[in-house]
Design an enzyme around this catalytic site. Structure first.
Site, PDB file in Angstrom:
ATOM      1  N   LYS A 190      13.104 -10.857  -4.292  1.00  0.00           N
ATOM      2  CA  LYS A 190      13.308 -10.689  -5.740  1.00  0.00           C
ATOM      3  C   LYS A 190      13.689  -9.227  -5.961  1.00  0.00           C
ATOM      4  O   LYS A 190      12.839  -8.343  -5.934  1.00  0.00           O
ATOM      5  CB  LYS A 190      12.001 -11.026  -6.481  1.00  0.00           C
ATOM      6  CG  LYS A 190      12.157 -11.532  -7.901  1.00  0.00           C
ATOM      7  CD  LYS A 190      12.712 -10.533  -8.881  1.00  0.00           C
ATOM      8  CE  LYS A 190      11.749  -9.459  -9.305  1.00  0.00           C
ATOM      9  NZ  LYS A 190      12.419  -8.430 -10.131  1.00  0.00           N
ATOM     10  N   GLU A 266       3.993  -0.378  -1.165  1.00  0.00           N
ATOM     11  CA  GLU A 266       4.593   0.964  -1.002  1.00  0.00           C
ATOM     12  C   GLU A 266       4.844   1.475  -2.416  1.00  0.00           C
ATOM     13  O   GLU A 266       5.743   0.984  -3.093  1.00  0.00           O
ATOM     14  CB  GLU A 266       5.908   0.895  -0.219  1.00  0.00           C
ATOM     15  CG  GLU A 266       5.802   0.284   1.154  1.00  0.00           C
ATOM     16  CD  GLU A 266       5.109   1.162   2.162  1.00  0.00           C
ATOM     17  OE1 GLU A 266       4.868   2.354   1.874  1.00  0.00           O
ATOM     18  OE2 GLU A 266       4.792   0.649   3.246  1.00  0.00           O
ATOM     19  N   CYS A 301      10.662   8.146  -4.462  1.00  0.00           N
ATOM     20  CA  CYS A 301       9.197   8.083  -4.440  1.00  0.00           C
ATOM     21  C   CYS A 301       8.613   9.344  -3.802  1.00  0.00           C
ATOM     22  O   CYS A 301       7.525   9.778  -4.142  1.00  0.00           O
ATOM     23  CB  CYS A 301       8.747   6.848  -3.675  1.00  0.00           C
ATOM     24  SG  CYS A 301       9.523   6.728  -2.048  1.00  0.00           S
ATOM     25  N   GLU A 400       3.832  10.488 -12.150  1.00  0.00           N
ATOM     26  CA  GLU A 400       5.149  10.396 -11.527  1.00  0.00           C
ATOM     27  C   GLU A 400       6.202  10.287 -12.633  1.00  0.00           C
ATOM     28  O   GLU A 400       6.121   9.401 -13.483  1.00  0.00           O
ATOM     29  CB  GLU A 400       5.208   9.154 -10.631  1.00  0.00           C
ATOM     30  CG  GLU A 400       6.501   9.059  -9.859  1.00  0.00           C
ATOM     31  CD  GLU A 400       6.581   7.801  -9.010  1.00  0.00           C
ATOM     32  OE1 GLU A 400       6.199   6.729  -9.493  1.00  0.00           O
ATOM     33  OE2 GLU A 400       7.024   7.908  -7.849  1.00  0.00           O
TER      34      GLU A 400
HETATM   35  P1  NAD Z   1       8.274  -1.366 -10.789  1.00  0.00           P
HETATM   36  O1  NAD Z   1       6.914  -1.429 -10.217  1.00  0.00           O
HETATM   37  O2  NAD Z   1       8.436  -1.365 -12.252  1.00  0.00           O
HETATM   38  O3  NAD Z   1       9.152  -2.610 -10.266  1.00  0.00           O
HETATM   39  C1  NAD Z   1       9.296  -2.877  -8.884  1.00  0.00           C
HETATM   40  C2  NAD Z   1       9.603  -4.341  -8.705  1.00  0.00           C
HETATM   41  O4  NAD Z   1       8.491  -5.101  -9.162  1.00  0.00           O
HETATM   42  C3  NAD Z   1      10.821  -4.836  -9.487  1.00  0.00           C
HETATM   43  O5  NAD Z   1      11.519  -5.798  -8.726  1.00  0.00           O
HETATM   44  C4  NAD Z   1      10.173  -5.492 -10.703  1.00  0.00           C
HETATM   45  O6  NAD Z   1      10.969  -6.515 -11.271  1.00  0.00           O
HETATM   46  C5  NAD Z   1       8.925  -6.060 -10.096  1.00  0.00           C
HETATM   47  N1  NAD Z   1       7.856  -6.278 -11.082  1.00  0.00           N
HETATM   48  C6  NAD Z   1       7.614  -5.588 -12.219  1.00  0.00           C
HETATM   49  N2  NAD Z   1       6.544  -6.103 -12.876  1.00  0.00           N
HETATM   50  C7  NAD Z   1       6.099  -7.140 -12.132  1.00  0.00           C
HETATM   51  C8  NAD Z   1       5.038  -8.070 -12.271  1.00  0.00           C
HETATM   52  N3  NAD Z   1       4.243  -8.035 -13.324  1.00  0.00           N
HETATM   53  N4  NAD Z   1       4.864  -8.998 -11.304  1.00  0.00           N
HETATM   54  C9  NAD Z   1       5.683  -9.035 -10.236  1.00  0.00           C
HETATM   55  N5  NAD Z   1       6.721  -8.197 -10.042  1.00  0.00           N
HETATM   56  C10 NAD Z   1       6.921  -7.247 -10.985  1.00  0.00           C
HETATM   57  O7  NAD Z   1       8.963  -0.095 -10.121  1.00  0.00           O
HETATM   58  P2  NAD Z   1      10.424   0.460 -10.342  1.00  0.00           P
HETATM   59  O8  NAD Z   1      10.483   1.149 -11.648  1.00  0.00           O
HETATM   60  O9  NAD Z   1      11.419  -0.605 -10.047  1.00  0.00           O
HETATM   61  O10 NAD Z   1      10.534   1.510  -9.141  1.00  0.00           O
HETATM   62  C11 NAD Z   1      10.033   2.791  -9.201  1.00  0.00           C
HETATM   63  C12 NAD Z   1       8.729   2.905  -8.455  1.00  0.00           C
HETATM   64  O11 NAD Z   1       8.902   2.529  -7.081  1.00  0.00           O
HETATM   65  C13 NAD Z   1       8.231   4.333  -8.419  1.00  0.00           C
HETATM   66  O12 NAD Z   1       6.859   4.356  -8.700  1.00  0.00           O
HETATM   67  C14 NAD Z   1       8.506   4.760  -6.988  1.00  0.00           C
HETATM   68  O13 NAD Z   1       7.693   5.812  -6.528  1.00  0.00           O
HETATM   69  C15 NAD Z   1       8.263   3.497  -6.253  1.00  0.00           C
HETATM   70  N6  NAD Z   1       8.873   3.544  -4.913  1.00  0.00           N
HETATM   71  C16 NAD Z   1       8.051   3.650  -3.824  1.00  0.00           C
HETATM   72  C17 NAD Z   1       8.605   3.736  -2.538  1.00  0.00           C
HETATM   73  C18 NAD Z   1       7.724   3.839  -1.308  1.00  0.00           C
HETATM   74  O14 NAD Z   1       8.218   3.578  -0.220  1.00  0.00           O
HETATM   75  N7  NAD Z   1       6.452   4.202  -1.440  1.00  0.00           N
HETATM   76  C19 NAD Z   1       9.983   3.707  -2.387  1.00  0.00           C
HETATM   77  C20 NAD Z   1      10.788   3.589  -3.525  1.00  0.00           C
HETATM   78  C21 NAD Z   1      10.219   3.503  -4.786  1.00  0.00           C
END
Ligand code: NAD
Length: 498
Positions: A190, A266, A301, A400
């Site tokens: 997804k 992650e 991240c 963040e």
């Molecule tokens: P997000 O958590 O909003 O969304 C990530 C994914 O989760 C998306 O596909 C989203 O549709 C899905 N999602 C959102 N709400 C959900 C729910 N209630 N149930 C199931 N799935 C859901 O994050 P984002 O804004 O897309 O990405 C940014 C974040 O990702 C930042 O916090 C960043 O630090 C983190 N990140 C971490 C790493 C790592 O390796 N640690 C790498 C890249 C990004």
């Protein structure tokens, strides 16, 4: 053709988007037929319509993945046979580099030069590396007594749900797909609703490479709909999640409310960058932190967003950072010379501008930047911004931001530097700059972070694990350790008669 000679705007105008899910080896319509607009953050143009997958579509995809797993069309193949298909998949990714890079840039706003030089090759390399690794891993025989034999083997887990963010859409997906598929699992991916396009193309390329139907399915949709349905599904064995700490928390709840599936999170970061006065080249440290912070519009991240500098060199350091930051001014992401692109959407623009206001309100000084940029384009751009006079309790130092905003903080001595750096709910990455080898090791050992760099920041390779301490997550992407996440450990005892 070299990137500079391609007319990316012309190619963008000619794109036709197919936003339907790929399930069981075919593009299919969702049950509801509902769609959402896929908007480019470069100019707010609608790129096309994308299906809004729901629980029923996720269920179809999981059933397809389960059927593929159970009949062994992929899992039962010899590792060397899986290797060949995945190597071909990696080759096809490279062959489609212009198309994939263009989709990534249009969908989430990053500069085309980096989509071409970083995102596409890193994705292909990741898939190829796990392909090459999978027929070189041996299982174990335990040193038990003479009357029995105990085999300790890694087995594919089954159906893996993969949920990824929008900042590196292909790379984040590949970090899960590589080990999960190489180990013999089936996957339902997804992608983020903000960047669904490349995931759908990757699944088509995997099919073309010979991955059997149903092994790799992609369902686009929203987090609270398709994402939640996948994480709650009773027939999904594990979730490989990359995203925010807020949603990572929900992943653990979903597992608790459903089948206790394994959850590998992650999550976010607020990485510390520590510069000691004994480091031989303060200007190099300052230039490095600017490059690392503003890469990918600060939407990384592991961005070094908290920069701790010893008070004796802080002014000198700040002057170099202030001179460097404007070099990362945003430009047209489709121009191959551009080094900083657009933020992913209007919501992210508002979030970042809100943090800039909060920094000012709490008494920090924006030495550079602090404003929206290129508004005439209709897109979502923010100037590279550097705050001086930040303390570690301010909102901009604790939360963040996920945008091009750096905070400069000062420290008195080594103990103070460590105390401030570790005073964070995150622990993804850190960096220490010192020419004293004892200090470098001492500080690196005490930093509570999954990765610590010494006298550099962005060294990176698929061979080494990546992941966080504390609320930056659990589990590790990349390296052979990632296989642990998508395999079960099986013990088989055999009786040996005397
Ligand atoms: P997000 O958590 O909003 O969304 C990530 C994914 O989760 C998306 O596909 C989203 O549709 C899905 N999602 C959102 N709400 C959900 C729910 N209630 N149930 C199931 N799935 C859901 O994050 P984002 O804004 O897309 O990405 C940014 C974040 O990702 C930042 O916090 C960043 O630090 C983190 N990140 C971490 C790493 C790592 O390796 N640690 C790498 C890249 C990004």
């Amino acid at each position: 053709m070299s990137a500079n000679r391609i007319n990316w705007h012309e190619r963008a105008a000619a794109l036709r988007i197919d936003g339907r899910p790929l399930i069981g080896g075919r593009r299919v319509d969702t049950q509801s037929g509902e769609q959402f607009d896929c908007i480019s953050p470069i100019d707010a143009r609608v790129l096309g319509s994308v299906s809004r997958g729901q629980a029923t579509d996720i269920d179809t995809a999981v059933q397809s993945a389960r059927a593929a797993f159970n009949d062994g069309r992929w899992a039962a193949r010899a590792p060397a046979a899986r290797k060949r298909v995945l190597q071909r998949f990696a080759e096809l990714i490279l062959a489609a580099k212009d198309e994939l890079a263009l989709l990534e840039t249009l969908d989430m706003g990053k500069p085309i030069q980096y989509a071409l030089s970083v995102d596409v090759p890193a994705t292909a390399r990741c898939i190829a590396w796990y392909a090459e690794a999978v027929d070189k891993i041996y299982d174990e025989i335990a040193p038990t007594g003479a009357n029995a034999l105990a085999l300790i083997q890694r087995e594919a887990m089954g159906v893996i749900g993969v949920i990824v963010p929008w900042n590196y859409p292909m790379i984040m997906a590949a970090w899960k797909l590589g080990p999960a598929l190489a180990a013999g699992n089936s996957v339902v991916l997804k992608p983020s609703e903000k960047s669904p396009l490349t995931a759908l193309r990757l699944a088509e390329l995997a099919l073309e490479a010979g991955l059997p139907e149903g092994v790799f399915n992609v369902v686009p949709g929203f987090g609270h709909e398709a994402g939640e349905a996948l994480a709650l599904h009773m027939d999904v064995d594990a979730i490989g999640f990359t995203g925010s700490t807020r949603v990572g928390r929900k992943m653990l709840e979903y597992a608790g409310r459903s089948n206790l599936k394994r959850v590998y999170n992650e999550l976010g970061g607020k990485s510390a960058f520590l510069v000691f006065p004994d480091y031989e080249d303060i200007a190099l440290a300052a230039k490095t932190v600017a490059g690392a912070m503003f890469f990918n519009q600060g939407e990384s991240c592991n961005a070094p967003s908290r920069v701790f500098v010893h008070e004796s060199i802080a002014d000198e350091f700040a002057a170099v950072v202030a001179a460097e930051a404007p070099k990362y001014a945003p430009g047209d992401p489709l121009d191959p010379r551009t080094v900083m692109g657009a933020l992913v959407d209007e919501g992210q623009l508002r979030t970042v501008m809100g943090y800039i206001e909060a920094g000012r309100a709490e008494g920090a000084t924006a030495m550079v930047g602090g404003s929206q940029a290129r508004s005439e384009s209709g897109g979502y751009f923010v100037e590279p911004t550097v705050f001086d006079g930040v303390n570690n309790q301010m909102k901009i130092a604790r939360e963040e931001i996920f945008g091009p905003v750096m905070s400069l903080l000062r420290f008195k001595d080594e103990a103070d530097a460590l105390a401030q750096a570790n005073d964070s709910s995150y622990g993804l990455q850190a960096s220490v700059w010192s020419s004293n080898i004892d200090r470098a090791h001492r500080v690196a050992r005490q930093l509570r972070a999954g990765t610590v760099h010494v006298n550099q920041y962005d060294e990176d390779d698929i061979t080494v694990p990546f992941g966080g301490y504390k609320q930056s997550g659990n589990g590790r992407d990349k390296s052979l350790h990632a296989f642990d996440k998508y395999t079960e450990l099986k013990t088989t005892w055999l009786k040996i008669k005397a």
